[in-house]
Scaffold this active site. Structure first.
Site, PDB file in Angstrom:
ATOM      1  N   MET A  11       0.861  -1.198   0.000  1.00 46.14           N
ATOM      2  CA  MET A  11       0.000   0.000   0.000  1.00 46.14           C
ATOM      3  C   MET A  11       0.884   1.231   0.000  1.00 46.14           C
ATOM      4  O   MET A  11       2.016   1.179   0.478  1.00 46.14           O
ATOM      5  CB  MET A  11      -0.836   0.110   1.294  1.00 46.14           C
ATOM      6  CG  MET A  11      -1.668  -1.071   1.645  1.00 46.14           C
ATOM      7  SD  MET A  11      -3.298  -0.933   0.918  1.00 46.14           S
ATOM      8  CE  MET A  11      -3.888  -2.587   1.237  1.00 46.14           C
ATOM      9  N   GLU A 139      -4.242  -9.071   4.310  1.00 51.12           N
ATOM     10  CA  GLU A 139      -4.747  -7.960   3.496  1.00 51.12           C
ATOM     11  C   GLU A 139      -4.973  -8.410   2.044  1.00 51.12           C
ATOM     12  O   GLU A 139      -5.198  -7.593   1.174  1.00 51.12           O
ATOM     13  CB  GLU A 139      -3.794  -6.754   3.542  1.00 51.12           C
ATOM     14  CG  GLU A 139      -3.908  -5.983   4.849  1.00 51.12           C
ATOM     15  CD  GLU A 139      -2.966  -4.808   4.963  1.00 51.12           C
ATOM     16  OE1 GLU A 139      -3.218  -3.949   5.824  1.00 51.12           O
ATOM     17  OE2 GLU A 139      -1.960  -4.739   4.225  1.00 51.12           O
ATOM     18  N   ASN A 184      -2.167 -10.793  17.435  1.00 50.98           N
ATOM     19  CA  ASN A 184      -1.986  -9.984  18.650  1.00 50.98           C
ATOM     20  C   ASN A 184      -3.188 -10.257  19.557  1.00 50.98           C
ATOM     21  O   ASN A 184      -4.065 -11.058  19.222  1.00 50.98           O
ATOM     22  CB  ASN A 184      -1.783  -8.491  18.312  1.00 50.98           C
ATOM     23  CG  ASN A 184      -3.005  -7.858  17.670  1.00 50.98           C
ATOM     24  OD1 ASN A 184      -4.109  -8.403  17.709  1.00 50.98           O
ATOM     25  ND2 ASN A 184      -2.830  -6.701  17.073  1.00 50.98           N
ATOM     26  N   LYS A 224       4.826  -5.642  26.428  1.00 58.19           N
ATOM     27  CA  LYS A 224       5.123  -6.804  27.284  1.00 58.19           C
ATOM     28  C   LYS A 224       5.844  -7.921  26.519  1.00 58.19           C
ATOM     29  O   LYS A 224       6.270  -8.901  27.110  1.00 58.19           O
ATOM     30  CB  LYS A 224       3.828  -7.334  27.918  1.00 58.19           C
ATOM     31  CG  LYS A 224       3.217  -6.336  28.917  1.00 58.19           C
ATOM     32  CD  LYS A 224       2.139  -6.925  29.780  1.00 58.19           C
ATOM     33  CE  LYS A 224       0.787  -7.066  29.115  1.00 58.19           C
ATOM     34  NZ  LYS A 224       0.193  -5.859  28.537  1.00 58.19           N
ATOM     35  N   ASP A 252       4.315  -5.586  12.322  1.00 60.59           N
ATOM     36  CA  ASP A 252       4.935  -6.056  11.075  1.00 60.59           C
ATOM     37  C   ASP A 252       6.446  -6.195  11.231  1.00 60.59           C
ATOM     38  O   ASP A 252       7.048  -7.131  10.696  1.00 60.59           O
ATOM     39  CB  ASP A 252       4.626  -5.084   9.924  1.00 60.59           C
ATOM     40  CG  ASP A 252       3.160  -5.122   9.537  1.00 60.59           C
ATOM     41  OD1 ASP A 252       2.501  -6.150   9.790  1.00 60.59           O
ATOM     42  OD2 ASP A 252       2.670  -4.117   8.976  1.00 60.59           O
ATOM     43  N   SER A 291      11.091   3.458  10.003  1.00 58.21           N
ATOM     44  CA  SER A 291      11.646   3.220  11.343  1.00 58.21           C
ATOM     45  C   SER A 291      12.323   1.848  11.457  1.00 58.21           C
ATOM     46  O   SER A 291      12.771   1.483  12.532  1.00 58.21           O
ATOM     47  CB  SER A 291      10.532   3.323  12.392  1.00 58.21           C
ATOM     48  OG  SER A 291       9.667   2.199  12.323  1.00 58.21           O
TER      49      SER A 291
HETATM   50  P1  ADP Z   1       0.483  -4.893  16.749  1.00 58.68           P
HETATM   51  O1  ADP Z   1       1.236  -3.726  16.223  1.00 58.68           O
HETATM   52  O2  ADP Z   1       0.187  -5.938  15.725  1.00 58.68           O
HETATM   53  O3  ADP Z   1      -0.695  -4.549  17.617  1.00 58.68           O
HETATM   54  P2  ADP Z   1       1.942  -5.329  19.205  1.00 58.68           P
HETATM   55  O4  ADP Z   1       1.439  -4.018  19.692  1.00 58.68           O
HETATM   56  O5  ADP Z   1       1.660  -6.533  20.039  1.00 58.68           O
HETATM   57  O6  ADP Z   1       1.498  -5.651  17.724  1.00 58.68           O
HETATM   58  O7  ADP Z   1       3.519  -5.170  19.031  1.00 58.68           O
HETATM   59  C1  ADP Z   1       4.298  -6.103  18.335  1.00 58.68           C
HETATM   60  C2  ADP Z   1       5.640  -6.230  18.997  1.00 58.68           C
HETATM   61  O8  ADP Z   1       6.296  -4.948  18.970  1.00 58.68           O
HETATM   62  C3  ADP Z   1       5.595  -6.627  20.462  1.00 58.68           C
HETATM   63  O9  ADP Z   1       5.534  -8.027  20.598  1.00 58.68           O
HETATM   64  C4  ADP Z   1       6.904  -6.026  20.978  1.00 58.68           C
HETATM   65  O10 ADP Z   1       7.985  -6.859  20.631  1.00 58.68           O
HETATM   66  C5  ADP Z   1       7.039  -4.735  20.166  1.00 58.68           C
HETATM   67  N1  ADP Z   1       6.476  -3.558  20.845  1.00 58.68           N
HETATM   68  C6  ADP Z   1       5.282  -2.971  20.586  1.00 58.68           C
HETATM   69  N2  ADP Z   1       5.083  -1.895  21.383  1.00 58.68           N
HETATM   70  C7  ADP Z   1       6.190  -1.794  22.167  1.00 58.68           C
HETATM   71  C8  ADP Z   1       6.623  -0.888  23.202  1.00 58.68           C
HETATM   72  N3  ADP Z   1       5.853   0.138  23.606  1.00 58.68           N
HETATM   73  N4  ADP Z   1       7.836  -1.104  23.775  1.00 58.68           N
HETATM   74  C9  ADP Z   1       8.626  -2.142  23.382  1.00 58.68           C
HETATM   75  N5  ADP Z   1       8.274  -3.011  22.422  1.00 58.68           N
HETATM   76  C10 ADP Z   1       7.082  -2.853  21.811  1.00 58.68           C
END
Ligand code: ADP
Length: 303
Positions: A11, A139, A184, A224, A252, A291
């Site tokens: 995309m 997707e 997730n 976490k 991703d 990033s």
């Molecule tokens: P999605 O973006 O699919 O919702 P998550 O939020 O679970 O997935 O994030 C994916 C991965 O990115 C996590 O398992 C972790 O390794 C990393 N991650 C996401 N947010 C944070 C954060 N605030 N601090 C550290 N690692 C993060």
């Protein structure tokens, strides 16, 4: 032989940073705009390629300027483009509104991504069968993913299915043929119809999928980290503590980097620990693919 074949979407993200969301019938001015390369398939392919994997990306771009820009972006990053087709429809785009609290509203216009059919995979089967891992997201059409899983089984290539965005129609019987299934917390709730508000609830929902035949279940838990569940084993791989600036595309980057480390030969917990590190680094910077660090940049960031 490519290390990883990613089959999925691309995309162009068209992001407007707004002071507030417009209401119905209203026109407002947005102070900032940014265009970026996105799509879950493309993002995951990019993370793995930046870490040094030889990545083969199977996707459909449009016969337009955006499609040309996508191809140039993959070529510049060393992603193989022989699996990329040019469709009849416009390239997939994602108009995104982001407000000052980071709340967002996203539209996805799949365009040429809809032309990634099972028949297209048959044309690319030589590329697919000679890889170490097939990586899928949602997707593109479910039938295309089902066909990819069948090809993986037929040729003995393990498949990772990342069920994002969640789709209630996903057939779990197919999922159990994939080596890895990586929702997730929210996607886990949608798929099981069970709550996932805390770790105990997440583990119960995970058991539900394991009892239905899922092999390696990896649930991402934001800051976490991740929970790895197989029949008879459950293990939390903790995330890294960082100052999060922008978590767009974190999921991703996690999947793409896990795929890289697994295809390199790491065992699952080690690959998960490294994927947590990689994804944590991406949330410390703005943007999605922008990033994602290279292997060298990652080493500098981790010292
Ligand atoms: P999605 O973006 O699919 O919702 P998550 O939020 O679970 O997935 O994030 C994916 C991965 O990115 C996590 O398992 C972790 O390794 C990393 N991650 C996401 N947010 C944070 C954060 N605030 N601090 C550290 N690692 C993060």
């Amino acid at each position: 032989m490519a290390d990883i074949t990613v089959i999925g979407s691309n995309m162009i993200d068209l992001t407007a940073y707004v002071d507030r969301m417009p209401i119905e019938g209203e026109t407002i001015e947005a102070p900032e705009f940014s265009m970026g390369f996105g799509g879950k398939g493309a993002n995951q392919a990019m993370a793995a390629a930046r870490l040094g994997s030889d990545v083969n990306f199977i996707t459909m771009v449009g016969n337009d300027d955006f499609g040309k820009q996508q191809l140039a972006n993959y070529e510049a990053s060393g992603i193989r483009t022989d699996g990329i087709g040019i469709g009849h429809q416009a390239s997939g785009v994602a108009p995104i509104f982001v407000d000052p609290t980071s709340d967002n509203r996203i539209l996805i216009i799949k365009g040429a991504n809809k032309e990634l059919t099972p028949a297209v995979l048959d044309e690319k089967v030589e590329l697919i069968k000679n890889s170490k891992l097939i990586v899928l997201q949602q997707e593109i059409a479910l039938e295309t993913n089902y066909h990819a899983i069948d090809l993986g089984v037929k040729y003995g290539v393990p498949v990772l299915l990342n069920p994002a965005p969640a789709n209630e129609d996903l057939n779990i019987d197919y999922v159990s043929k994939a080596a890895f299934f990586t929702p997730n917390e929210t996607e886990l709730a949608t798929l099981t119809g069970m709550p996932t508000n805390d770790l105990d609830e997440i583990k119960l929902a995970a058991e539900n999928l394991i009892s239905r035949g899922v092999g390696n279940l990896i649930i991402t838990l934001g800051s976490k980290g991740a929970l790895w569940v197989t029949a008879g084993h459950s293990e939390i791989v903790p995330g890294m503590k960082v100052k999060a600036v922008d978590t767009t595309g974190a999921g991703d980057s996690f999947i793409g980097s896990f795929s890289h480390y697994f295809a390199e030969g790491e065992d699952v917990p080690t690959a998960l620990r490294h994927a947590n590190q990689y994804a944590a680094m991406t949330v410390t910077k703005k943007g999605t693919q922008k990033s994602y660090p290279t292997k060298t940049e990652l080493a500098d960031m981790l010292v």
